[in-house]
Design a protein around this motif. Structure first.
Motif, PDB file in Angstrom:
ATOM      1  N   TYR A  61       4.206  -5.322  -0.054  1.00  0.00           N
ATOM      2  CA  TYR A  61       3.078  -4.513   0.146  1.00  0.00           C
ATOM      3  C   TYR A  61       3.369  -3.492  -1.236  1.00  0.00           C
ATOM      4  N   THR A  77      10.750  -0.248   2.058  1.00  0.00           N
ATOM      5  CA  THR A  77      10.554   0.649   2.986  1.00  0.00           C
ATOM      6  C   THR A  77       9.898  -0.080   4.478  1.00  0.00           C
ATOM      7  N   LEU A  78       8.862  -1.039   4.095  1.00  0.00           N
ATOM      8  CA  LEU A  78       8.502  -1.870   5.209  1.00  0.00           C
ATOM      9  C   LEU A  78       9.469  -2.608   5.968  1.00  0.00           C
ATOM     10  N   ASN A  79      10.320  -3.171   5.092  1.00  0.00           N
ATOM     11  CA  ASN A  79      11.304  -4.063   5.587  1.00  0.00           C
ATOM     12  C   ASN A  79      12.323  -3.356   6.190  1.00  0.00           C
ATOM     13  N   VAL A  97      -1.918  -6.054   9.073  1.00  0.00           N
ATOM     14  CA  VAL A  97      -0.815  -5.226   9.474  1.00  0.00           C
ATOM     15  C   VAL A  97      -0.922  -5.842  11.043  1.00  0.00           C
ATOM     16  N   LEU A 139       4.648   1.711   9.981  1.00  0.00           N
ATOM     17  CA  LEU A 139       4.267   0.826   8.907  1.00  0.00           C
ATOM     18  C   LEU A 139       3.235   1.232   8.193  1.00  0.00           C
ATOM     19  N   CYS A 175      10.873  -3.018   9.664  1.00  0.00           N
ATOM     20  CA  CYS A 175      10.892  -4.315  10.157  1.00  0.00           C
ATOM     21  C   CYS A 175      12.113  -4.682  10.876  1.00  0.00           C
ATOM     22  N   ALA A 233       4.006   4.383   5.822  1.00  0.00           N
ATOM     23  CA  ALA A 233       4.491   4.225   4.927  1.00  0.00           C
ATOM     24  C   ALA A 233       3.688   3.422   3.822  1.00  0.00           C
ATOM     25  N   MET A 234       2.586   2.892   4.264  1.00  0.00           N
ATOM     26  CA  MET A 234       1.730   2.454   3.380  1.00  0.00           C
ATOM     27  C   MET A 234       0.641   3.124   2.836  1.00  0.00           C
ATOM     28  N   VAL A 286      -1.153  -7.274   4.482  1.00  0.00           N
ATOM     29  CA  VAL A 286       0.312  -7.231   3.761  1.00  0.00           C
ATOM     30  C   VAL A 286       0.398  -8.852   3.469  1.00  0.00           C
ATOM     31  N   SER A 345       7.545  -1.985  -0.315  1.00  0.00           N
ATOM     32  CA  SER A 345       8.025  -3.342   0.482  1.00  0.00           C
ATOM     33  C   SER A 345       9.392  -3.031   1.098  1.00  0.00           C
TER      34      SER A 345
END
Length: 270
Positions: free
Chosen positions: A148, A154-156, A208, A243, A159, A246-247, A256, A152
């Motif tokens: 995203y 940060t999102l991972n 999401v 998530l 996760c 962060a987005m 995403v 990306s």
């Protein structure tokens, strides 16, 4: 003994709603068959078919496709979904397939063999496959990635925090590593004409909530939910909030790109 899981209606419905249909894997399987077999595409059997995502993807390539599963709830979901005329379903264990010896052109099992009595299943697959028929054993890891914009990474990280929190709920049947378990199955297959593939990255866009739905349909999350539903809800809500934060989401549920990492092996019966 095979494991009896995914038999609740809510869990089966989540499978149908959220799981990724691996059409790219089907393309790989049919390409392998065109190269290796006598180009007989009469009967395909999808074992542990669940709600039928893989089963229906096979339909354009075969005269008849039969999905089999031990779970009545999963088959109910499969039958509730629109299906091609050449697709049917039967309830049976993976270790007792209701087919004549040598009548099947392709046996597939997607994200399922780790729940079977593997020795008995592979004996049954060998029995029902015709000479030159193919076996396709497919699965994927929980370690999906998200893409995203410029967040990306940060999102991972978020996760990975989610996956790590779910590891203690991991079912012993999954071993230490999903891919290594399937690689061991591949090594044990006696067919000389076989190939291993890892990974095949499949990308799908989803909100999401769709990503969260996939994770919540896994045995990891379901085991945690059964043991401690309050903690499962806290974990899920917290990860989703992180998530979206962060987005810097302006909508309640932005889309995403999910990267699902499939691994699979194919083998042709002599």
């Amino acid at each position: 003994m095979a494991q009896r899981l995914f038999e609740g209606r809510d869990h089966a419905a989540a499978y149908l709603k959220y799981r990724v249909a691996p059409r790219e894997v089907v393309d790989r399987i049919t390409t392998f068959m065109h190269k290796k077999t006598l180009k007989r595409f009469n009967l395909a059997v999808d074992v542990g078919c669940g709600s039928g995502q893989m089963t229906t993807l096979l339909a354009p390539h075969f005269s008849q496709v039969i999905g089999v599963d031990v779970s009545a709830a999963q088959l109910e979901m499969a039958l509730s979904n629109k299906k091609p005329a050449n697709v049917t379903y039967r309830q049976c264990p993976a270790e007792e397939l209701p087919f004549v010896s040598g009548e099947v052109d392709l046996v597939t099992a997607v994200a399922a063999v780790h729940w079977f009595d593997q020795e008995k299943f592979f004996q049954e697959a060998d029995r029902v496959l015709r000479p030159g028929g193919c076996l396709a054993v497919v699965s994927y890891g929980i370690d999906m990635e998200l893409e995203y914009g410029d967040v990306s990474d940060t999102l991972n990280k978020i996760c990975q925090e989610y996956y790590a929190a779910l590891i203690p709920a991991r079912d012993p049947n999954l071993g230490v590593s999903d891919a290594n378990m399937y690689l061991d199955m591949f090594g044990s297959c006696s067919y000389p004409d076989k190939e291993w593939n890892n990974p095949l990255c499949i990308r799908r866009t989803a909100p999401v909530s769709g990503f969260m739905g996939i994770i919540e349909s896994t045995t990891y999350f379901q085991e945690l939910k059964e043991k401690d539903p309050t903690e499962a809800e806290r974990l899920s809500s917290g990860i989703k909030s992180k998530l979206l934060s962060a987005m810097k989401a302006s909508s309640p549920d932005p889309e995403v790109t999910m990267v699902v990492k499939y691994f699979y092996w194919l083998a042709c019966k002599p």
